[in-house]
Design an enzyme around this catalytic site. Structure first.
Site, PDB file in Angstrom:
ATOM      1  N   GLU A  81       0.851  -1.087   0.027  1.00  0.00           N
ATOM      2  CA  GLU A  81      -0.046   0.084   0.109  1.00  0.00           C
ATOM      3  C   GLU A  81       0.873   1.323  -0.096  1.00  0.00           C
ATOM      4  O   GLU A  81       0.396   2.191  -0.077  1.00  0.00           O
ATOM      5  CB  GLU A  81      -0.954  -0.257   1.267  1.00  0.00           C
ATOM      6  CG  GLU A  81      -1.939  -1.090   1.030  1.00  0.00           C
ATOM      7  CD  GLU A  81      -2.947  -1.080   2.276  1.00  0.00           C
ATOM      8  OE1 GLU A  81      -2.532  -0.498   3.364  1.00  0.00           O
ATOM      9  OE2 GLU A  81      -4.048  -1.674   2.065  1.00  0.00           O
ATOM     10  N   GLU A 112       7.316 -22.127   7.383  1.00  0.00           N
ATOM     11  CA  GLU A 112       7.904 -21.361   8.395  1.00  0.00           C
ATOM     12  C   GLU A 112       8.506 -21.815   9.517  1.00  0.00           C
ATOM     13  O   GLU A 112       9.461 -21.272  10.137  1.00  0.00           O
ATOM     14  CB  GLU A 112       6.755 -20.430   9.252  1.00  0.00           C
ATOM     15  CG  GLU A 112       5.940 -21.656  10.151  1.00  0.00           C
ATOM     16  CD  GLU A 112       4.855 -21.207  10.844  1.00  0.00           C
ATOM     17  OE1 GLU A 112       4.973 -21.234  12.151  1.00  0.00           O
ATOM     18  OE2 GLU A 112       3.659 -20.791  10.354  1.00  0.00           O
TER      19      GLU A 112
END
Length: 278
Positions: A81, A112
Site C-alpha cells: 500500500e 515457516e
C-alpha cells in the site's frame, strides 16, 4: 522460567457454540477494545524504531517485513500500500512471507519452520546496513522470522520485532522489540483476531509516520498518491483547487499533466513566481 504464550491461553469467553449472534459480536468487540490500549504502551519503542528507520531510508535504506501466515500477509499488505498511497517505488518497503506469494492465499506446509530460508531471501535482495528488518510473529516463536533477524543482527543490520507475547524468543534478536500484549483470543489461539489487529495498527503507525517524515505528506494530504482511478483523480483535483484556487477542470488538467498533486502545485506556484518576478 519457561516461556508462556499468552496468545495460546484459553479464551476468557466460553460456550461460544451455544451463544447467540449478538452475544458473540459483543464478546468480540469487548476483546477488540483492548487492542489500542496495548498498542499505546509500545509507543516509546515505536518512536525509537521510526526515528532509526527514517535516518536509514534517507541514506537509501529499505524496510523488510518478515512473517508467516497472518503476520506475513499483514506485512505484505502494508508494503503493497506504500506505492499507491505515497508514490514511493515498490522497492523501498518489501514484505516477505514464508512460502512466497502462494502463501498469501493458501497455507504452505512447513514453510515457516526453516531458520535459514528468511535470511536467504534477504540476501537475494542484497540486504545491507542501511536497511531495517522487522520480524512479525504473534507468538514470537516463528523460526523463519527468528532466523532472519538473527542473521541480520549478526551482519550489523537494524532489527525489530512485533510480537504479542512478553519476552518472546524473537525479541532476543531484535534491537528494538515491540511487544503488544493483547491477551488471549476470543477463539482460543486464533491470532488472526486481536493479535492480527494489533500488528496491523503497529504497521500503520510505522510506515505512515515514516512516510510523513520523509516528506510524502503535505499538511494532512497524500500529495504524492498515484492516480490509479477516478476517485483518486477527483481527490487530487480537489486538493489542487484548495491550494491554488483554480476551477475544477483547470485543476484536473494540471494534475493529469504533472502526475501528482505535489508536482502540479509546485509547477503552478513556480510559474506564478516567475511571472511576478517579470
Amino acid at each position: 522460567m519457561a516461556f508462556e504464550k499468552i496468545t495460546e491461553m484459553s479464551s476468557l469467553h466460553d460456550n461460544l457454540d451455544k451463544s447467540s449472534v449478538l452475544e458473540l459480536l459483543v464478546g468480540i468487540n469487548e476483546e477488540d477494545k483492548k487492542v489500542p490500549l496495548a498498542v499505546e504502551k509500545a509507543i516509546p519503542q515505536l518512536e525509537k524504531l521510526v526515528e532509526s528507520i527514517v535516518l536509514r531510508m534517507k541514506r537509501g535504506g529499505r524496510i523488510f517485513y518478515m512473517g508467516a501466515g497472518t503476520s506475513g500477509r499483514l506485512g505484505v499488505l502494508d508494503a503493497s500500500e506504500i506505492p499507491p498511497t505515497y508514490g514511493m517505488p515498490n522497492t523501498l518497503v518489501i514484505g516477505l512471507i514464508a512460502g512466497g506469494d502462494r502463501a498469501l492465499r493458501n497455507p504452505v506446509e512447513a514453510a515457516e519452520d526453516s531458520e535459514e530460508k528468511g535470511w536467504q531471501e534477504l540476501v537475494s535482495y542484497n540486504v545491507n546496513v542501511n536497511d531495517t528488518v522487522i520480524g512479525i510473529a504473534a507468538s514470537g516463536t516463528t523460526p523463519y522470522v527468528i532466523g532472519a533477524l538473527k542473521h541480520a543482527q549478526q551482519n550489523g543490520i537494524l532489527t525489530a520485532s512485533i510480537s504479542c507475547n512478553p519476552d518472546a524468543p524473537v525479541a532476543q534478536y531484535a534491537d528494538i522489540p515491540i511487544e503488544v500484549v493483547v491477551g488471549p483470543e476470543f477463539v482460543t489461539g486464533s491470532t488472526r483476531m486481536k493479535a492480527g489487529t494489533a500488528q496491523k495498527l503497529v504497521l500503520n503507525m510505522i510506515t505512515t509516520t515514516t512516510m510523513i517524515k520523509l516528506g510524502r505528506v503535505k499538511g494532512n494530504r497524500m500529495v504524492n498518491m498515484q492516480l490509479t482511478n477516478k476517485k483518486l483523480i477527483d481527490r487530487g483535483t480537489r486538493m489542487i483547487m484548495e491550494e491554488t484556487k483554480l476551477e475544477y477542470e483547470a485543476a484536473k488538467n494540471l494534475l493529469l499533466l504533472h502526475g501528482s498533486v505535489k508536482k502540479a502545485t509546485d509547477a503552478f506556484f513556480n510559474v506564478n513566481k516567475e511571472e511576478n518576478i517579470k
